[in-house]
Write an enzyme that holds these catalytic residues in place. Sequence first.
Site, PDB file in Angstrom:
ATOM      1  N   ARG A 236     -26.550  25.643   6.078  1.00 34.45           N
ATOM      2  CA  ARG A 236     -27.718  25.523   6.999  1.00 34.45           C
ATOM      3  C   ARG A 236     -28.740  24.395   6.275  1.00 34.45           C
ATOM      4  O   ARG A 236     -28.940  24.436   5.184  1.00 34.45           O
ATOM      5  CB  ARG A 236     -28.443  26.824   7.434  1.00 34.45           C
ATOM      6  CG  ARG A 236     -27.707  27.632   8.301  1.00 34.45           C
ATOM      7  CD  ARG A 236     -27.969  27.025   9.881  1.00 34.45           C
ATOM      8  NE  ARG A 236     -27.287  27.860  10.692  1.00 34.45           N
ATOM      9  CZ  ARG A 236     -25.999  27.597  11.183  1.00 34.45           C
ATOM     10  NH1 ARG A 236     -25.012  26.789  10.525  1.00 34.45           N
ATOM     11  NH2 ARG A 236     -25.524  28.313  12.234  1.00 34.45           N
ATOM     12  N   GLU A 265     -31.497  17.741  12.723  1.00 32.41           N
ATOM     13  CA  GLU A 265     -30.013  17.049  13.230  1.00 32.41           C
ATOM     14  C   GLU A 265     -29.984  16.333  14.551  1.00 32.41           C
ATOM     15  O   GLU A 265     -30.344  17.026  15.473  1.00 32.41           O
ATOM     16  CB  GLU A 265     -29.022  18.227  13.090  1.00 32.41           C
ATOM     17  CG  GLU A 265     -28.859  18.852  11.881  1.00 32.41           C
ATOM     18  CD  GLU A 265     -27.694  19.886  11.681  1.00 32.41           C
ATOM     19  OE1 GLU A 265     -27.211  20.467  12.628  1.00 32.41           O
ATOM     20  OE2 GLU A 265     -27.379  20.233  10.623  1.00 32.41           O
ATOM     21  N   HIS A 283     -22.161  18.025  10.836  1.00 33.98           N
ATOM     22  CA  HIS A 283     -22.036  19.350  10.937  1.00 33.98           C
ATOM     23  C   HIS A 283     -20.717  19.864  11.723  1.00 33.98           C
ATOM     24  O   HIS A 283     -20.580  20.213  12.796  1.00 33.98           O
ATOM     25  CB  HIS A 283     -23.232  19.739  11.809  1.00 33.98           C
ATOM     26  CG  HIS A 283     -23.748  21.194  11.896  1.00 33.98           C
ATOM     27  ND1 HIS A 283     -25.031  21.723  12.259  1.00 33.98           N
ATOM     28  CD2 HIS A 283     -22.886  22.418  11.455  1.00 33.98           C
ATOM     29  CE1 HIS A 283     -24.818  23.004  11.850  1.00 33.98           C
ATOM     30  NE2 HIS A 283     -23.802  23.345  11.591  1.00 33.98           N
TER      31      HIS A 283
END
Length: 529
Positions: A236, A265, A283
Amino acid sequence: MALGKLQKVLISESLDPCCREILQAGGLRVQEKPGLSKEELLREIRDCDGLIVRSATKVTAEVLEAAERLKVVGRAGTGVDNVDVEAATRKGVLVMNTPTGNSLSAAELTCGMILCLARQIPQAAASMKEGKWDRKKYMGMELNGKTLAVLGLGRIGREVATRMQAFGMKTIGYDPIITPDVSATFGVEQLPLEQIWPRCDFITVHTPLLPSTTGLLNDSTFAKCRRGVQVVNCARGGIVDEGALLRALQSGQCGGAALDVFTQEPPKDRDLVNHPNVISCPHLGASTREAQSRCGKEIAMQIVDMATGKGLTGVVNGQALSKAFSPQTKPWIALARALGTVLYTVSKQVQGSVQVCTLGTPLKEAGSYLTPAVAAGLLAGGTQKEVTLVNATLLAQEAGLKVTATHSDVAPEPDSSTGLVQVSLQGTPQQVTGTVQGSTPALRQINGATFQLPAPLSGPLLIYRAKASDSSALATLTGLLSKAGAQLLSYHSSSTVAGEQWSVVGLSAALPSLGELKPRVTEIFQLHL
């Protein structure tokens, strides 16, 4: 919470088609609308009973408030930091995830990142595409003999550790929950963090994003590491302080970093991404066909099981609720809730300390799920909010109600083989005790008065206390039932305490008025369980 009334589920992100197919086969209506804006989501969620998300959809308190019918949020993946779990809990909305679905994919990506850092594969590949042949520039290192620190030894952390051991790496680690004996079984030596920093060549983090893990790697910890340490974050964004990481890269204290996640993000500040010693991905930890299929399948099956009453798995915020599906525990949860309601009814108090005592070995582990049920029963009579096993503990705390549990292996006869649940309002004489007969919750004792034959606690009930020598209340009740067209289904009276008895009367329907009965009794209550 009407678990069996799930009808419509919104899928707000792209998921494997099997997710929709399983939900539809389970009798649910499915609406797939990936890429919704915040305003569109607020509109679409209003009439939905379930919501399935990945990581892009932000399930905020505002979204939960707009979702008038929402009963469950399913996260197709592990982390739930895009869901306001506290707000969901307060509203009684269940949050579930699929903690195993993407573990292998995330672990494999992490291992790939470690290999890329060691041999600078992405940089060398980019150089080749530019027409260069820089053999000397991309001098790497062997992993054999190097020390890898794994911070977080859950499913993903242990999969990374065992795979990197095959490369000859020594694995050390830290986890506040996994014991050193357990981690030793998969080859990880646990050490305090202060001993880890100076010993490792590579660090990989696999913790959830919590206040205690935010900025776990920071200026202070980087300063304690070996010069040139390599860092991987596929967990994370925020676990590694991005500013501190950039400074460590610029000074050479950190030799390289591989990042699949970022605090924001996509990241707007490109300094980290553009650093020559940083490998970054958008990601991709769970972005494999296999992981998406598993996560989509698992969350759909969990929601169908919930809707059909089969069971609950992957629960994040309502562990007590998962016990409500077991045939063995379901009647005890109903008993605990009924006892809470009865205690509130006779005490008219929803503040202070309440003790739940389980008696008998069959109930040895029951306190964890009976305590929220008692809280739900207590609050149901004194609040306008819908109280469920999901939000009962939180709402009780906010109402100034402290519910604790104790246990004794010994239960008095004749309930020693089945068990008893005793609920007491501390500092008062108010106490109720019950058991389960077959699958029916039953009252055994109220404020020191014992029912030789336990009184069933279900349906419309009349509970009253009157002089043992005066039978006029029962005669009056019979007349009232006749006028109301209702029936007396059961009648149980207690032992005599200070010349008075408690009576519990099961009715076919509630009485419209208790006015004629009140002059003939000390106290009287009507409730529906």
